[in-house]
Design a protein around this motif. Structure first.
Motif, PDB file in Angstrom:
ATOM      1  N   GLY A 353     -17.755 -28.027  17.493  1.00 13.22           N
ATOM      2  CA  GLY A 353     -16.404 -28.188  16.977  1.00 13.22           C
ATOM      3  C   GLY A 353     -15.569 -26.952  17.226  1.00 13.22           C
ATOM      4  N   ILE A 354     -15.967 -25.857  16.664  1.00 18.01           N
ATOM      5  CA  ILE A 354     -15.237 -24.610  16.872  1.00 18.01           C
ATOM      6  C   ILE A 354     -15.422 -24.086  18.287  1.00 18.01           C
ATOM      7  CG2 ILE A 354     -17.126 -23.144  16.038  1.00 18.01           C
ATOM      8  CD1 ILE A 354     -14.978 -21.346  14.768  1.00 18.01           C
ATOM      9  N   ALA A 355     -16.546 -24.452  18.923  1.00 19.44           N
ATOM     10  CA  ALA A 355     -16.833 -24.029  20.295  1.00 19.44           C
ATOM     11  C   ALA A 355     -17.964 -24.898  20.854  1.00 19.44           C
ATOM     12  CB  ALA A 355     -17.222 -22.555  20.351  1.00 19.44           C
ATOM     13  N   PHE A 392      -8.122 -22.804  24.253  1.00 20.55           N
ATOM     14  CA  PHE A 392      -6.960 -22.517  23.426  1.00 20.55           C
ATOM     15  C   PHE A 392      -5.747 -23.093  24.148  1.00 20.55           C
ATOM     16  CE2 PHE A 392     -10.119 -19.251  22.727  1.00 20.55           C
ATOM     17  CZ  PHE A 392     -10.180 -19.141  21.342  1.00 20.55           C
ATOM     18  N   GLY A 393      -5.459 -24.362  23.898  1.00 18.54           N
ATOM     19  CA  GLY A 393      -4.393 -25.026  24.638  1.00 18.54           C
ATOM     20  C   GLY A 393      -4.762 -25.128  26.104  1.00 18.54           C
TER      21      GLY A 393
END
Length: 426
Positions: A353-355, A392-393
């Motif tokens: 999720g976070i990475a 990140f985007g």
């Protein structure tokens, strides 16, 4: 076969077209920064002498010239931005050359067209000609590095047979560092510049692929839906005949279970007459039945008398060309496809999720690198690779840790490496 269509002709076709008639134009690209540092050969992490870096810019344009006629152009540019005289000592891409020998080690900037093609489709048949990326088991574009190798080729794709794709290719030129097919297996047509990857020729220059060009034929079938089967034939008139068979099966009885098998055979000929055939087998078992988790295990075995590696025949086959074998290592390429290599690989990927997290372990026993040397000395190699990926985007980031323990590296002692990959997509 006829000589490949010249790039000047393709450029004339595109430049001579009425701009107002070009439809569905798409522009895409990315900017990359790659960094590597290790503590091999008495170096220390982050020291200039043990570090490498590069930047690359890719810009692609595609569209429709006419009904059923498409085009594509992709340009690449690489530069160290002068880092080789401050933070690092080496470049990442082997397309660089040293522009100031005898003085400070200035590394050249390079720019080239990696793709320049036109394609037309009639029914279920597509014909494509020009400069392009290719993906076949023994001649392919290595996209893992900061800039890929490409080909000047004719490609025909046909899907008239249900659930079947037929592929016919004539690859006349390639800008890989070592196109197989010259005076002996360890002499390259395209030489290597200054870089880590060993993928692209000096200056990304194109040279003849396989002495007189190479013919590739493939058939991919999915009639039985859980199974994807493929068979490939590769022929270079003065170099070798090669065969690749592969089947990948999604098990119907155990959800998420996958199995695969690969077999490769390379038979030298022409200037390589009398050189021993190369042969290899690989097996894979994978499982993705747990949400966000993928795991796999693979094994490969290469005949001990092989000369050509079971690896890309369009890049540096005699040293570190990438292999399509299931067991290929994350970073230490060139081992698993070598003569007499028995290799194991275990890998796992987990989306936290976070990475996105990844881990792999590759173990290679008795890989023989210089198959023309006497006596032939086997090399063992173990690699652990850990990755963390996060977007990140439009910015993709990857952090990598690599542990290498190989008989032919760092005086046989274990070493560590850290890598950073930054890719800005647009």
């Amino acid at each position: 076969m006829k000589k490949i269509v010249g790039m000047s002709l393709l450029a004339a076709v595109l430049l001579g077209s009425n701009a107002s008639a070009i439809d569905n134009v798409k522009v895409n690209g990315d900017a990359k920064l790659y960094y590597h540092t290790d503590n091999q050969d008495s170096g220390d992490l982050f020291n200039q002498s043990s570090s490498a870096a590069d930047t690359a810019l890719r810009l692609g344009i595609s569209g429709d010239l006419l009904k059923n006629v498409a085009f594509g152009i992709t340009g690449y540019a690489i530069s160290t931005l002068g880092l080789e005289n401050s933070m690092v000592a080496s470049a990442w891409s082997s397309a660089h050359t040293v522009s100031n020998p005898g003085g400070s080690a200035d590394v050249s900037d390079e720019a080239w067209l990696g793709e320049l093609w036109i394609a037309t489709t009639f029914g279920k048949t597509t014909f494509k000609a020009g400069r392009m990326l290719l993906d076949s088991p023994l001649s392919f574009s290595e996209t893992w590095s900061i800039a890929p190798n490409s080909y000047e080729a004719f490609v025909l794709l046909n899907q008239d047979i249900p659930d079947t794709t037929v592929v016919l290719v004539y690859a006349g030129h390639s800008n890989g560092v070592n196109s197989v097919g010259y005076t002996n297996p360890i002499v390259a047509n395209n030489t290597s510049g200054n870089g880590l990857d060993g993928v692209l020729a000096d200056g990304a220059k194109f040279g003849t692929h396989g002495a007189q060009g190479a013919d590739v034929a493939g058939i991919i079938n999915n009639s039985y839906k859980p199974l994807t089967a493929q068979a490939w034939y590769w022929n270079a008139e003065k170099a070798a005949d090669a065969y690749w068979l592969q089947g990948d099966l999604a098990c119907e009885w155990v959800k998420g279970l996958k199995m695969g098998a690969q077999y490769a055979y390379i038979s030298p000929k022409g200037v390589f007459e009398g050189v021993h055939d190369s042969e290899g087998l690989a097996l894979m078992l994978g499982y993705n039945g747990i949400e966000n988790l993928k795991v796999s295990a693979a094994y490969s075995d290469i005949d001990k008398n092989s000369v050509f590696k079971i690896a890309n025949l369009a890049t540096n086959n005699t040293v570190s060309a990438q292999s399509k074998l299931y067991t290929e290592a994350f970073w230490n390429r060139g081992y698993v496809g070598s003569a007499d290599a028995q290799s194991w690989k275990m890998s796992a990927e987990y989306d936290a999720g976070i990475a996105e997290l990844g881990a792999s372990y590759t173990n290679v026993n008795n890989a023989i690198f210089d198959t023309l040397a006497t006596p032939r000395i086997g090399v063992d190699m173990q690699e652990i690779a850990l990755t963390v990926k996060k977007s990140f985007g439009s910015l993709d980031t990857t952090l990598v840790y690599i542990s290498t323990d190989a008989d032919d590296q760092n005086n046989g002692s274990q070493s560590n490496a850290l890598q950073v990959y930054l890719t800005l997509n647009f």
